[in-house]
Structures are given as C-alpha cells and as structure tokens.
Write a protein that holds these residues in place. Sequence first.
Motif, short mmCIF file in Angstrom:
data_model
loop_
_atom_site.label_atom_id
_atom_site.label_comp_id
_atom_site.label_asym_id
_atom_site.label_seq_id
_atom_site.Cartn_x
_atom_site.Cartn_y
_atom_site.Cartn_z
N GLN A 150 0.83 -1.21 0.00
CA GLN A 150 0.00 0.00 0.00
C GLN A 150 0.86 1.26 0.00
O GLN A 150 0.53 2.24 -0.67
CB GLN A 150 -0.94 0.00 1.21
N LYS A 206 2.04 1.76 -3.47
CA LYS A 206 0.93 2.26 -4.29
C LYS A 206 0.70 3.75 -4.04
O LYS A 206 0.48 4.53 -4.98
CB LYS A 206 -0.34 1.45 -3.92
N ASP A 250 -7.71 2.23 -1.50
CA ASP A 250 -8.11 1.16 -0.57
C ASP A 250 -9.09 1.62 0.50
O ASP A 250 -8.95 1.27 1.68
CB ASP A 250 -6.88 0.53 0.08
N ASP A 257 -8.32 3.22 -6.65
CA ASP A 257 -9.28 2.11 -6.46
C ASP A 257 -9.92 1.71 -7.76
O ASP A 257 -10.13 2.49 -8.64
CB ASP A 257 -10.38 2.50 -5.47
#
Length: 93
Positions: A32, A35, A56, A93
């Motif tokens: 994460q 990202k 997320d 997302d």
Amino acid sequence: EILKSKLETTLKFSGHAQARLRLRNIQLDAEQLHKLEQAVDKAAAKGSRDTLVVMDGNVFVVSVRNRTVITVVDRASAKENVFTQIDSAVLTD
C-alpha cells in the motif's frame, strides 16, 4: 508496524497524519505504501503541489512538493467532507 513500514518509503507522514492513522486504526503495508508513492509520483509528473489520493477505502491528502502525507481519512468519514487547497486527485481504487 506503521512506523516500520514508513522507513521503506520516500514519503513522510506528518504528526497529524500519524495520529489519524492510529485513531482510525488504519495500517498500511509495504504494498500500500508503494501504491501511495506511485500515486504521488503521478501527481508530481503532472505538476501538482497538493493532491488527494483515494486508495483502498481511505483518502490521503499529500503535499507533493514535500512528499508528506498531511492527513488521512477513512472513506466513511470522508463522505461529507470538502477537501480544499488541493490541485489534483489520484484515484487508485
């Protein structure tokens, strides 16, 4: 774990952002964080100074110039918020 993961990223987290992560029990893993870094890199490539990153189920406000996460909001809390002083948004997302 949040602090350990932060060491593996070029992003910094403000004291406010760290408090929000703890308060909202949001934990970011290495994937994460990577990202999030990529989203900030994309915003930087477009000349952004301050960006909003949706990732997320969470919303991150990031100073692109300083590579610093300013605040973090979970999507449920963000529902009624107005985000100001940003010049871009990156949706992952």
